[in-house]
Every structure is written in C-alpha cells, then in structure tokens.
Design a protein around this motif. Structure first.
Motif, PDB file in Angstrom:
ATOM      1  N   PRO A 258     -17.708   7.631   5.705  1.00  0.00           N
ATOM      2  CA  PRO A 258     -16.065   7.796   4.828  1.00  0.00           C
ATOM      3  C   PRO A 258     -15.001   7.938   5.893  1.00  0.00           C
ATOM      4  N   LEU A 259     -15.791   8.663   7.298  1.00  0.00           N
ATOM      5  CA  LEU A 259     -13.863   9.361   7.648  1.00  0.00           C
ATOM      6  C   LEU A 259     -13.132   8.249   8.584  1.00  0.00           C
ATOM      7  N   GLY A 260     -13.928   7.350   9.245  1.00  0.00           N
ATOM      8  CA  GLY A 260     -13.163   6.194   9.492  1.00  0.00           C
ATOM      9  C   GLY A 260     -13.122   5.560   8.517  1.00  0.00           C
ATOM     10  N   SER A 261     -13.084   5.797   7.337  1.00  0.00           N
ATOM     11  CA  SER A 261     -12.932   3.917   6.568  1.00  0.00           C
ATOM     12  C   SER A 261     -11.702   3.590   6.431  1.00  0.00           C
ATOM     13  N   ILE A 262     -10.542   4.448   6.166  1.00  0.00           N
ATOM     14  CA  ILE A 262      -9.011   3.949   6.155  1.00  0.00           C
ATOM     15  C   ILE A 262      -8.703   2.986   7.754  1.00  0.00           C
ATOM     16  N   PRO A 263      -9.043   4.159   8.458  1.00  0.00           N
ATOM     17  CA  PRO A 263      -8.447   3.483   9.529  1.00  0.00           C
ATOM     18  C   PRO A 263      -9.193   2.480  10.402  1.00  0.00           C
ATOM     19  N   TRP A 264     -10.254   1.345  10.217  1.00  0.00           N
ATOM     20  CA  TRP A 264     -11.090   1.012   9.405  1.00  0.00           C
ATOM     21  C   TRP A 264     -10.113  -0.844   8.653  1.00  0.00           C
ATOM     22  N   VAL A 265      -9.178   0.191   7.563  1.00  0.00           N
ATOM     23  CA  VAL A 265      -8.955  -1.167   6.598  1.00  0.00           C
ATOM     24  C   VAL A 265      -7.305  -1.257   7.270  1.00  0.00           C
ATOM     25  N   LEU A 266      -6.962   0.179   8.145  1.00  0.00           N
ATOM     26  CA  LEU A 266      -5.723  -0.558   8.092  1.00  0.00           C
ATOM     27  C   LEU A 266      -5.312  -1.115   9.344  1.00  0.00           C
ATOM     28  N   LEU A 267      -6.580  -0.805  10.377  1.00  0.00           N
ATOM     29  CA  LEU A 267      -6.507  -2.056  11.624  1.00  0.00           C
ATOM     30  C   LEU A 267      -7.070  -3.766  11.293  1.00  0.00           C
ATOM     31  N   ASN A 268      -7.852  -3.861  10.209  1.00  0.00           N
ATOM     32  CA  ASN A 268      -8.000  -5.280   9.395  1.00  0.00           C
ATOM     33  C   ASN A 268      -6.665  -5.647   9.169  1.00  0.00           C
ATOM     34  N   ARG A 269      -5.807  -4.596   8.486  1.00  0.00           N
ATOM     35  CA  ARG A 269      -4.761  -4.920   7.686  1.00  0.00           C
ATOM     36  C   ARG A 269      -3.986  -6.036   8.446  1.00  0.00           C
ATOM     37  N   GLU A 270      -3.309  -4.965   9.289  1.00  0.00           N
ATOM     38  CA  GLU A 270      -3.093  -4.921  10.699  1.00  0.00           C
ATOM     39  C   GLU A 270      -3.307  -6.547  11.563  1.00  0.00           C
ATOM     40  N   LEU A 271      -4.827  -6.750  11.333  1.00  0.00           N
ATOM     41  CA  LEU A 271      -5.158  -8.008  12.537  1.00  0.00           C
ATOM     42  C   LEU A 271      -5.361  -7.926  13.666  1.00  0.00           C
TER      43      LEU A 271
ATOM     44  N   LEU B 211       0.483  -1.424   0.190  1.00  0.00           N
ATOM     45  CA  LEU B 211       0.266   0.335   0.258  1.00  0.00           C
ATOM     46  C   LEU B 211       1.544   1.411   0.060  1.00  0.00           C
ATOM     47  N   ASP B 212       0.536   2.223  -0.690  1.00  0.00           N
ATOM     48  CA  ASP B 212       0.751   3.473  -0.698  1.00  0.00           C
ATOM     49  C   ASP B 212       0.361   4.214  -0.266  1.00  0.00           C
ATOM     50  N   HIS B 213       0.568   5.158  -0.361  1.00  0.00           N
ATOM     51  CA  HIS B 213      -0.294   6.732   0.182  1.00  0.00           C
ATOM     52  C   HIS B 213      -1.573   7.247  -0.876  1.00  0.00           C
ATOM     53  N   ALA B 214      -1.191   7.334  -2.549  1.00  0.00           N
ATOM     54  CA  ALA B 214      -2.151   7.677  -3.335  1.00  0.00           C
ATOM     55  C   ALA B 214      -3.003   6.145  -2.864  1.00  0.00           C
ATOM     56  N   HIS B 215      -3.214   4.944  -2.676  1.00  0.00           N
ATOM     57  CA  HIS B 215      -3.859   3.890  -2.374  1.00  0.00           C
ATOM     58  C   HIS B 215      -5.236   4.401  -1.752  1.00  0.00           C
ATOM     59  N   LEU B 216      -4.432   4.754  -0.093  1.00  0.00           N
ATOM     60  CA  LEU B 216      -5.076   5.568   0.299  1.00  0.00           C
ATOM     61  C   LEU B 216      -5.594   6.129   0.030  1.00  0.00           C
ATOM     62  N   ASN B 217      -5.302   8.064  -0.717  1.00  0.00           N
ATOM     63  CA  ASN B 217      -6.458   8.267  -0.329  1.00  0.00           C
ATOM     64  C   ASN B 217      -6.902   8.141  -1.583  1.00  0.00           C
ATOM     65  N   THR B 218      -6.789   7.469  -2.554  1.00  0.00           N
ATOM     66  CA  THR B 218      -7.842   7.291  -3.077  1.00  0.00           C
ATOM     67  C   THR B 218      -9.508   6.736  -2.559  1.00  0.00           C
ATOM     68  N   CYS B 219      -8.541   5.834  -1.973  1.00  0.00           N
ATOM     69  CA  CYS B 219     -10.155   5.184  -1.726  1.00  0.00           C
ATOM     70  C   CYS B 219     -11.031   5.831  -0.886  1.00  0.00           C
ATOM     71  N   PHE B 220      -9.868   7.193  -0.305  1.00  0.00           N
ATOM     72  CA  PHE B 220     -10.547   8.332   0.902  1.00  0.00           C
ATOM     73  C   PHE B 220     -11.691   8.463   0.121  1.00  0.00           C
ATOM     74  N   TRP B 221     -10.426   9.375  -0.819  1.00  0.00           N
ATOM     75  CA  TRP B 221     -11.838   9.752  -1.623  1.00  0.00           C
ATOM     76  C   TRP B 221     -12.884  10.022  -2.256  1.00  0.00           C
ATOM     77  N   ALA B 222     -12.796   8.754  -2.956  1.00  0.00           N
ATOM     78  CA  ALA B 222     -14.436   7.384  -3.855  1.00  0.00           C
ATOM     79  C   ALA B 222     -14.712   6.895  -2.582  1.00  0.00           C
ATOM     80  N   ASN B 223     -14.685   7.248  -1.116  1.00  0.00           N
ATOM     81  CA  ASN B 223     -15.314   7.018  -0.234  1.00  0.00           C
ATOM     82  C   ASN B 223     -15.713   8.130   0.634  1.00  0.00           C
TER      83      ASN B 223
END
Length: 164
Positions: free
Chosen positions: A127-140, A73-85
């Motif tokens: 959507p404001l919590g979508s990226i932190p949720w993804v990162l917590l899941n990804r890191e188990l 993952l890089d910042h662009a992936h997270l940024n794109t997902c956030f703004w899409a959400n």
C-alpha cells in the motif's frame, strides 16, 4: 498525429516493455531459485505463492482504478484511498496469518504455516506505493512506471535469493 494518440502509442510501448522485462526478470529469478533450493523447498514456495496469488486478488478492490478514472482529484480522495489500502493490506496480512495453519493442514505441509506469514508481509508494504502508482498511471507516465515496477521486481527477487 494528435498528442493523445502519441501518448497512447508511447504508453503501449512502455507497458509492453515493462511486461516483457518484469516477466523475464521473474522467470530468471525463478530459474535461479530452482537451482538454489531443494525441490521440496521450491515446492513449498510454490504452494505459498499459489495461496498468496489468490489473496492478492482481494487487494486494492479497484480503488486505484477509480482514482485513475476520476475527472478531478483532491487530497481527500488520495488520502482515503491510501488509508483504505493500508487497512486492506493489514487485514489481508492478518487473515493470511490466521489462515496459515489451515492452509498448512490442507497441504499437509507444516512448514507452510511459517512461510505464509512472512510472504504476507508484502500486504503491509504494497500500500505504500499505491498512490504514486495511481498518479503515474493517471498522468500516463509509463516509462517511470516501468522503471519502478522493474526495480520492485528486482528488489523482491533479490530478497528471495538472499533468503534462499
């Protein structure tokens, strides 16, 4: 036991606890709301919740799952997902506002037209919590997820009780 197996077992335990806690909390809040609200008002909320649950199916479009599965993952992936959400949430809110009079007409319940746009504000907040949720899941990090989800459920429930 391998560390992955241990992490999977811990994750399963935390996920199970999270599900039990959140469903139990929602059940308790529903019981209190049923006691606070008149039956007609409680039915109005049930109708609005049914519509919101259907609209919620469109939320995220699997972007979060794609980020969890992605090898790097890089910042662009997270940024794109956030703004899409954010865009999707705004779109769902707008569609709900536009559909509210139609849904109210379908149910023959004019008050539903005012309730749905307010309940749909969740589409703007989620959507404001979508990226932190993804990162917590990804890191188990299921313990932290359980805490965050329980707090979110408590805040939503507390808000519903105050508004009731």
């Amino acid at each position: 036991m391998t560390s992955l197996k241990r992490a999977a077992l811990r994750g399963t335990a935390w996920s199970t606890l999270s599900t039990v806690m959140n469903r139990g909390l929602r059940f308790a809040i529903t019981i209190v709301l049923a006691r606070l609200l008149a039956p007609a008002d409680f039915g109005l909320i049930a109708m609005a919740t049914f519509f919101m649950d259907i609209a919620e199916l469109l939320n995220d479009l699997g972007l979060g799952a794609a980020l969890i599965q992605r090898k790097t993952l890089d910042h662009a992936h997270l940024n794109t997902c956030f703004w899409a959400n954010v865009a999707l949430g705004a779109g769902l809110w707008g569609l709900t506002v536009l559909a509210a009079p139609l849904v109210a007409g379908f149910y023959r319940e004019p008050a539903l037209g005012a309730v749905l746009p307010v309940m749909a504000l969740n589409f703007l907040i989620a959507p404001l919590g979508s990226i932190p949720w993804v990162l917590l899941n990804r890191e188990l990090r299921f313990r932290e997820l359980m805490i965050a989800q329980s707090l979110a459920t408590a805040v939503r429930g507390g808000t519903a009780l105050v508004l009731a």
